[in-house]
Design a protein around this motif. Structure first.
Motif, PDB file in Angstrom:
ATOM      1  N   LEU A  60      42.922  30.171  60.638  1.00  0.00           N
ATOM      2  CA  LEU A  60      44.013  30.586  59.760  1.00  0.00           C
ATOM      3  C   LEU A  60      43.572  31.570  58.675  1.00  0.00           C
ATOM      4  O   LEU A  60      44.391  32.301  58.129  1.00  0.00           O
ATOM      5  N   PHE A  61      42.270  31.562  58.346  1.00  0.00           N
ATOM      6  CA  PHE A  61      41.782  32.295  57.182  1.00  0.00           C
ATOM      7  C   PHE A  61      40.649  33.251  57.551  1.00  0.00           C
ATOM      8  O   PHE A  61      39.841  32.968  58.427  1.00  0.00           O
ATOM      9  N   THR A  62      40.597  34.364  56.847  1.00  0.00           N
ATOM     10  CA  THR A  62      39.376  35.153  56.740  1.00  0.00           C
ATOM     11  C   THR A  62      38.874  34.959  55.312  1.00  0.00           C
ATOM     12  O   THR A  62      39.673  34.921  54.372  1.00  0.00           O
ATOM     13  N   VAL A  63      37.563  34.819  55.137  1.00  0.00           N
ATOM     14  CA  VAL A  63      37.036  34.443  53.824  1.00  0.00           C
ATOM     15  C   VAL A  63      35.888  35.356  53.425  1.00  0.00           C
ATOM     16  O   VAL A  63      34.912  35.509  54.164  1.00  0.00           O
ATOM     17  N   GLU A  64      36.007  35.935  52.241  1.00  0.00           N
ATOM     18  CA  GLU A  64      34.931  36.704  51.627  1.00  0.00           C
ATOM     19  C   GLU A  64      34.556  36.037  50.307  1.00  0.00           C
ATOM     20  O   GLU A  64      35.278  35.168  49.802  1.00  0.00           O
ATOM     21  N   VAL A  65      33.420  36.437  49.748  1.00  0.00           N
ATOM     22  CA  VAL A  65      32.923  35.843  48.508  1.00  0.00           C
ATOM     23  C   VAL A  65      32.622  36.941  47.504  1.00  0.00           C
ATOM     24  O   VAL A  65      32.021  37.968  47.852  1.00  0.00           O
ATOM     25  N   ALA A  66      33.042  36.730  46.252  1.00  0.00           N
ATOM     26  CA  ALA A  66      32.692  37.617  45.144  1.00  0.00           C
ATOM     27  C   ALA A  66      31.858  36.806  44.157  1.00  0.00           C
ATOM     28  O   ALA A  66      32.390  35.915  43.490  1.00  0.00           O
ATOM     29  N   ARG A  67      30.572  37.113  44.096  1.00  0.00           N
ATOM     30  CA  ARG A  67      29.631  36.343  43.271  1.00  0.00           C
ATOM     31  C   ARG A  67      29.211  37.179  42.067  1.00  0.00           C
ATOM     32  O   ARG A  67      28.933  38.382  42.199  1.00  0.00           O
ATOM     33  N   SER A  68      29.152  36.558  40.901  1.00  0.00           N
ATOM     34  CA  SER A  68      28.725  37.282  39.708  1.00  0.00           C
ATOM     35  C   SER A  68      27.277  37.725  39.854  1.00  0.00           C
ATOM     36  O   SER A  68      26.456  37.057  40.501  1.00  0.00           O
ATOM     37  N   ALA A  69      26.946  38.860  39.249  1.00  0.00           N
ATOM     38  CA  ALA A  69      25.603  39.415  39.367  1.00  0.00           C
ATOM     39  C   ALA A  69      24.563  38.498  38.739  1.00  0.00           C
ATOM     40  O   ALA A  69      23.421  38.436  39.200  1.00  0.00           O
ATOM     41  N   PHE A  70      24.953  37.789  37.683  1.00  0.00           N
ATOM     42  CA  PHE A  70      24.070  36.842  37.029  1.00  0.00           C
ATOM     43  C   PHE A  70      24.505  35.431  37.415  1.00  0.00           C
ATOM     44  O   PHE A  70      25.662  35.048  37.191  1.00  0.00           O
TER      45      PHE A  70
END
Length: 324
Positions: A60-70
């Protein structure tokens, strides 16, 4: 030819059954973004990895991740559970704001927040972009320590309804809970927000029929986890879907505390789940089913996923060990 077709059918059925929470793939998948990077719970990178995997396995989903640089905490798990195509991050001994953290929320239908207590604030411009995304109809899922995050961000507190720690007090809104008579209470008395006793199994009691909870047993047993109590906040446009009794014998509040909540912020829908402390907590079939159904509802306003046959009962937990 008949034997060949039978073989294809068997192989197809085998493939489907190997997906832990597999469903029929829709023509348009829900574009999902998990945001993370700083959390007082060391296993946060592993939980992001598990959520991403289980969500994608539904079809049902496509999933990406946005991670903070620190990043803060979780160094071991960042390397052990890597996410493809993420820029290299820098571990810090204390939370440090990433001035360039600016995911393009407009590309997605749904955001899942896996930031936690004491996470450094997002840049103000990023906060405004996120508020606009939700107000215009974007979906949001927060779980466990994400309701500890960003105590000074007024709009975030409105989105999640209830939060804990971070100097949240009566200034931020009432305590909300059910009493023993089954009445929903909004308690404006003074006091700090956020507490929990030792990890334990506890029962989840469904309070409202909702697309997320429809078909669940009225009471089901969650596996070992922290049970948050004494959360408080604006609690506006919020429906308490399920509660858990916070037992005084386990350093609890003696109240039936909100465990699953559905909220609205502008045109956006939010699902709030207090569970999910560590890996064995999210491996609970009840937790993951709630998360997957809550995510679909937050993104679309409906739920097509069925309740799995191995869902927990009132007396027995049910878990599926995650295998990388």
């Amino acid at each position: 030819m008949r034997n060949f077709r039978s073989l294809i059918l068997v192989l197809s059925m085998t493939f489907v059954s190997n997906g832990l929470f597999s469903q029929t793939s829709p023509s348009k998948k829900i574009k999902t973004l998990i945001v993370d990077g700083q959390n007082n719970h060391d296993e946060w990178p592993k939980l992001t990895y598990i959520l991403k995997t289980d969500m994608e396995n539904t079809g049902l989903f496509t999933v990406e991740v946005a991670r903070s640089a620190f990043t803060w905490k979780g160094d071991k798990f960042i390397s052990e559970f890597p996410i493809e195509n993420l820029p290299k991050t820098e571990a810090k001994e204390k939370p440090q704001a990433d001035p360039n953290y600016s995911p393009d929320f407009s590309k997605y239908d749904l955001v899942i927040c896996n930031f936690g207590w004491n996470a450094a604030p997002w840049p103000e411009e990023t906060q405004k972009k996120f508020e606009k995304f939700i107000k215009k109809g974007g979906g949001l899922v927060v779980f466990h320590a994400a309701d500890n995050s960003f105590p000074e961000w007024e709009a975030y507190n409105q989105m999640i309804g209830l939060g804990g720690w971070g100097d949240r007090t009566e200034k931020d809104g009432p305590y909300v809970y059910y009493n023993d008579a089954g009445e929903l209470i909004r308690d404006d008395s003074a006091g700090n927000a956020g507490a929990h006793g030792p990890q334990s199994e506890y029962q989840i009691q469904i309070r409202e029929e909702h697309p997320i909870t429809k078909g669940m047993p009225e009471v089901w047993l969650h596996t070992k986890d922290e049970l948050y109590n004494s959360l408080r906040g604006p609690a506006e446009n919020m429906v308490v879907l399920a509660t858990a009794y916070s037992d005084p014998e386990n350093k609890g509040s003696g109240r039936h505390e909100p465990a699953l909540m559905a909220l609205e912020y502008g045109k956006g829908r939010i699902f709030h789940n207090i569970m999910g402390h560590v890996d064995y907590s999210v491996e609970c079939v009840g937790f993951m089913t709630s998360m997957l159904r809550g995510a679909e509802w937050a993104a679309t306003g409906k739920v097509t996923q069925t309740i799995p046959d191995d869902f927990p009962t009132a007396d027995e937990t049910s878990s599926r060990k995650f295998k990388k």
